[in-house]
Every structure is written in C-alpha cells, then in structure tokens.
Design an enzyme around this catalytic site. Sequence first.
Site, PDB file in Angstrom:
ATOM      1  N   ALA A  61       0.985  -1.263   0.024  1.00 44.77           N
ATOM      2  CA  ALA A  61      -0.050   0.065   0.156  1.00 44.77           C
ATOM      3  C   ALA A  61       0.797   1.471   0.024  1.00 44.77           C
ATOM      4  O   ALA A  61       2.059   1.321   0.545  1.00 44.77           O
ATOM      5  CB  ALA A  61      -0.916  -0.074   1.265  1.00 44.77           C
ATOM      6  N   GLY A 101       0.205  -5.328   0.552  1.00 44.41           N
ATOM      7  CA  GLY A 101      -0.798  -5.723  -0.674  1.00 44.41           C
ATOM      8  C   GLY A 101      -0.330  -6.029  -1.812  1.00 44.41           C
ATOM      9  O   GLY A 101      -1.077  -6.742  -2.737  1.00 44.41           O
ATOM     10  N   GLU A 104      -0.263  -9.679  -1.563  1.00 42.50           N
ATOM     11  CA  GLU A 104      -1.634 -10.251  -1.630  1.00 42.50           C
ATOM     12  C   GLU A 104      -2.381 -10.198  -2.917  1.00 42.50           C
ATOM     13  O   GLU A 104      -2.682 -10.867  -3.298  1.00 42.50           O
ATOM     14  CB  GLU A 104      -2.289  -9.292  -0.643  1.00 42.50           C
ATOM     15  CG  GLU A 104      -2.099  -9.489   0.738  1.00 42.50           C
ATOM     16  CD  GLU A 104      -2.781  -8.867   1.859  1.00 42.50           C
ATOM     17  OE1 GLU A 104      -3.061  -7.611   1.794  1.00 42.50           O
ATOM     18  OE2 GLU A 104      -3.407  -9.306   2.543  1.00 42.50           O
ATOM     19  N   GLU A 124       3.642  -5.640   6.920  1.00 40.46           N
ATOM     20  CA  GLU A 124       2.434  -4.903   7.578  1.00 40.46           C
ATOM     21  C   GLU A 124       2.862  -4.522   9.109  1.00 40.46           C
ATOM     22  O   GLU A 124       2.475  -3.557   9.792  1.00 40.46           O
ATOM     23  CB  GLU A 124       1.161  -5.649   7.478  1.00 40.46           C
ATOM     24  CG  GLU A 124       0.288  -5.516   6.250  1.00 40.46           C
ATOM     25  CD  GLU A 124       0.903  -6.320   5.040  1.00 40.46           C
ATOM     26  OE1 GLU A 124       2.014  -6.802   5.027  1.00 40.46           O
ATOM     27  OE2 GLU A 124       0.263  -6.323   3.982  1.00 40.46           O
TER      28      GLU A 124
HETATM   29  C1  LIG Z   1      -3.844  -2.026   0.061  1.00 39.86           C
HETATM   30  C2  LIG Z   1      -4.049  -2.874   1.416  1.00 39.86           C
HETATM   31  C3  LIG Z   1      -3.526  -2.833   2.463  1.00 39.86           C
HETATM   32  C4  LIG Z   1      -2.080  -3.104   2.319  1.00 39.86           C
HETATM   33  C5  LIG Z   1      -0.971  -2.708   3.332  1.00 39.86           C
HETATM   34  C6  LIG Z   1       0.334  -2.859   2.977  1.00 39.86           C
HETATM   35  O1  LIG Z   1       0.635  -3.327   1.830  1.00 39.86           O
HETATM   36  S1  LIG Z   1       1.231  -2.387   4.283  1.00 39.86           S
HETATM   37  C7  LIG Z   1       2.852  -2.556   3.686  1.00 39.86           C
HETATM   38  C8  LIG Z   1       3.366  -1.314   2.929  1.00 39.86           C
HETATM   39  N1  LIG Z   1       4.775  -1.294   2.482  1.00 39.86           N
HETATM   40  C9  LIG Z   1       5.473  -1.052   3.416  1.00 39.86           C
HETATM   41  O2  LIG Z   1       5.640  -0.803   4.420  1.00 39.86           O
HETATM   42  C10 LIG Z   1       6.913  -1.235   2.639  1.00 39.86           C
HETATM   43  C11 LIG Z   1       7.924  -0.194   3.212  1.00 39.86           C
HETATM   44  N2  LIG Z   1       9.095   0.152   2.063  1.00 39.86           N
HETATM   45  C12 LIG Z   1      10.261  -0.536   2.237  1.00 39.86           C
HETATM   46  O3  LIG Z   1      10.340  -1.676   3.275  1.00 39.86           O
HETATM   47  C13 LIG Z   1      11.377  -0.091   1.573  1.00 39.86           C
HETATM   48  O4  LIG Z   1      11.350   1.021   1.143  1.00 39.86           O
HETATM   49  C14 LIG Z   1      11.740  -0.852   0.160  1.00 39.86           C
HETATM   50  C15 LIG Z   1      12.171  -2.413   0.456  1.00 39.86           C
HETATM   51  C16 LIG Z   1      10.317  -0.926  -0.558  1.00 39.86           C
HETATM   52  C17 LIG Z   1      12.608  -0.142  -0.611  1.00 39.86           C
HETATM   53  O5  LIG Z   1      13.757  -0.133  -0.092  1.00 39.86           O
HETATM   54  P1  LIG Z   1      15.015   0.896  -0.476  1.00 39.86           P
HETATM   55  O6  LIG Z   1      16.129   0.662   0.464  1.00 39.86           O
HETATM   56  O7  LIG Z   1      15.263   0.144  -2.056  1.00 39.86           O
HETATM   57  O8  LIG Z   1      14.569   2.082  -0.872  1.00 39.86           O
HETATM   58  P2  LIG Z   1      13.911   3.095   0.044  1.00 39.86           P
HETATM   59  O9  LIG Z   1      13.562   2.724   1.321  1.00 39.86           O
HETATM   60  O10 LIG Z   1      14.759   4.241   0.324  1.00 39.86           O
HETATM   61  O11 LIG Z   1      12.593   3.580  -0.658  1.00 39.86           O
HETATM   62  C18 LIG Z   1      12.520   4.106  -1.956  1.00 39.86           C
HETATM   63  C19 LIG Z   1      11.608   5.097  -2.159  1.00 39.86           C
HETATM   64  O12 LIG Z   1      10.066   4.392  -2.181  1.00 39.86           O
HETATM   65  C20 LIG Z   1       9.304   5.126  -1.232  1.00 39.86           C
HETATM   66  N3  LIG Z   1       8.616   3.824  -0.551  1.00 39.86           N
HETATM   67  C21 LIG Z   1       8.952   2.663  -0.063  1.00 39.86           C
HETATM   68  N4  LIG Z   1       7.662   1.975   0.118  1.00 39.86           N
HETATM   69  C22 LIG Z   1       6.630   2.678  -0.124  1.00 39.86           C
HETATM   70  C23 LIG Z   1       5.455   2.491  -0.098  1.00 39.86           C
HETATM   71  N5  LIG Z   1       4.877   1.523   0.427  1.00 39.86           N
HETATM   72  N6  LIG Z   1       4.497   3.639  -0.573  1.00 39.86           N
HETATM   73  C24 LIG Z   1       5.044   4.780  -0.963  1.00 39.86           C
HETATM   74  N7  LIG Z   1       6.478   5.110  -1.200  1.00 39.86           N
HETATM   75  C25 LIG Z   1       7.338   4.107  -0.784  1.00 39.86           C
HETATM   76  C26 LIG Z   1      10.243   5.563  -0.216  1.00 39.86           C
HETATM   77  O13 LIG Z   1       9.648   6.353   0.506  1.00 39.86           O
HETATM   78  C27 LIG Z   1      11.383   6.198  -0.954  1.00 39.86           C
HETATM   79  O14 LIG Z   1      11.073   7.216  -1.368  1.00 39.86           O
HETATM   80  P3  LIG Z   1      12.040   8.701  -1.679  1.00 39.86           P
HETATM   81  O15 LIG Z   1      12.516   9.007  -0.475  1.00 39.86           O
HETATM   82  O16 LIG Z   1      13.113   8.138  -2.715  1.00 39.86           O
HETATM   83  O17 LIG Z   1      10.905   9.797  -2.513  1.00 39.86           O
END
Ligand SMILES: CCC/C=C/C(=O)SCCNC(=O)CCNC(=O)[C@H](O)C(C)(C)COP(=O)([O-])OP(=O)([O-])OC[C@H]1O[C@@H](n2cnc3c(N)ncnc32)[C@H](O)[C@@H]1OP(=O)([O-])[O-]
Length: 237
Positions: A61, A101, A104, A124
């Site tokens: 998400a 998501g 999923e 999550e």
């Molecule tokens: C739909 C139904 C409910 C679902 C719920 C869920 O899915 S809950 C689970 C939800 N998902 C998570 O919790 C995943 C959380 N994210 C991560 O674990 C890590 O960021 C990564 C593994 C995706 C990439 O790691 P990496 O070291 O390679 O790179 P990095 O960390 O530097 O990020 C690069 C850029 O991507 C951006 N960005 C990242 N994720 C998201 C996002 N979801 N959204 C938007 N943006 C996101 C981040 O802000 C950054 O932007 P910037 O500053 O360049 O403008």
Amino acid sequence: MAEFTRLQNCLALIRLRNPPVNAISTTVARGIKESLQKAITDDTVKAIVICGADGIFCAGADIREFKVHKTFDIQLGDIVDEIQRNKKPVVAAIQKLALGGGLELALGCHYRIAHAEAQVGFPEVTLGILPGARGTQLLPRLVGVPAALDLIISGRHISANEALKLGIIDKIVNSDPIEESIKFAQRISGQSSQELQMTSDMVADKSSALGPPKGYTSKATIEFFFYLTVPGLCCGM
Ligand SMILES: CCC/C=C/C(=O)SCCNC(=O)CCNC(=O)[C@H](O)C(C)(C)COP(=O)([O-])OP(=O)([O-])OC[C@H]1O[C@@H](n2cnc3c(N)ncnc32)[C@H](O)[C@@H]1OP(=O)([O-])[O-]
C-alpha cells in the site's frame, strides 16, 4: 495508476505504475479494478498478466496515503476476490519486490513467476497492522500455517528462492519475468477450458483442508497476533 494493454494472442497486460515503488494508492487500486473489468468482459481476452512498471512489481500500500489518513481505505480484498472468481487465468510477473498488498495481489493470481533476485514479504506488522486483503487466508493455503505465521509476524522479506521452496512462487527466472509470464499465459490460454478447470479443481482440492477459501481475518486470529506482537501482553501465556 494501472495501465491496460491488449496484447496479441488474446492476452491482456495490467501494469501498475506509481513511482518509485508502484505502491497501491487509491488511484492505482481503481486502475487495477477497471483494467480487470476490461479484461474480464472482453471475450477475446483469454488470459491476463499483472506486472509493475520500471522493474518493480509493488511494495504494498502507498504509505504516503497511510501517513495522511492513518488507515488504508483501499478495497484490495475485493480486487483479489474478483481475480479468484474470474475463470480467465491471471499470472503475476514479480520483478524485484512484492510486499504487503503487492504480495496479496500476487497471491490472488492463479500463477506467480518471479525474477531470481526478487523478494517477497508481509511488512504490515512493522506498521502495526495485519495483511487485510486475503493474505492471511491465501498464504497458509500455499505454505501451511507455521510458515505463514512466521512470515506474517516477523515481517521479514524472503528471497525468490525461499519463496519457491515454500510454494509462494511457481517459477523463478533469470530473464524478464514479464516476458516469461506472457509466454506462460499464452501457453495456458491455449488449453481447453476442461484442462484449465481440472487444474483449478486440483488447486481447490489441495487447499480445501484449510477450510473455506475466502473470508476475513477472524477475531481469534487478530487476538492471537495481538498477543504475539504487543510486548508485555504475552507474559501470562
Ligand atoms: C492495500 C491494502 C493494505 C495493504 C497494506 C500494506 O501493503 S502495508 C505494507 C506497505 N509497504 C511497506 O511498508 C514497505 C515499506 N518500504 C520498504 O520496506 C522499503 O522502502 C523498500 C524495500 C520498498 C525499498 O527499500 P530501498 O532501501 O530500496 O529504498 P527506500 O527505502 O529508500 O525507498 C525508496 C523510495 O520508495 C518509497 N517507498 C517505499 N515503500 C513505499 C510505499 N509502500 N509507499 C510509498 N512509497 C514507498 C520511499 O519513501 C522512497 O521514496 P523517496 O524517499 O525516494 O522519495
């Protein structure tokens, strides 16, 4: 957004596009839903491939929306249900990441083909929530309850190789998973509806031991996860 492309040979491609990680925002979810409808209602489309833009499937998400609303107002579970109800085979082409998501969505598809260096996981728990779009039902069906619990409560990302061994992914490739998924979708779209029905019946038989295929996270499961994940509450166990 999600781009819909009608490919040759009776295939449709749905591509998630939301830089930098193709996260599922309200707009992306709407795009997937509309694209699916187009593919499902077009009688000339025999199989569907879902992928992400720019070499990444989906990091879950869109947490930018979560920061504003403090909740995810995205009905991804309905999209997963729609894919599963649909008789046309849907293949997820997983490049780099399928998290939350995004995983999923991939689990809802009938087949998953990933790049060898891809990673999947349910982060999550790190946001204080549980997978809410059928992940808690679909994952245990594929990998069994202990392995599913481990992935959901740890939030860890696993390699494509581990995911293949567990049964989350059907095939890993060193080439472009989108091209491979298109080739695969083309092959299975050539099967007779009887053959496809036999395959889906076999999958249904295999998973029936775990109860009905759909449903929401039960209250008992939520309480179980709550006790496991909130420090201090486990003391009496
Ligand atoms: C739909 C139904 C409910 C679902 C719920 C869920 O899915 S809950 C689970 C939800 N998902 C998570 O919790 C995943 C959380 N994210 C991560 O674990 C890590 O960021 C990564 C593994 C995706 C990439 O790691 P990496 O070291 O390679 O790179 P990095 O960390 O530097 O990020 C690069 C850029 O991507 C951006 N960005 C990242 N994720 C998201 C996002 N979801 N959204 C938007 N943006 C996101 C981040 O802000 C950054 O932007 P910037 O500053 O360049 O403008």
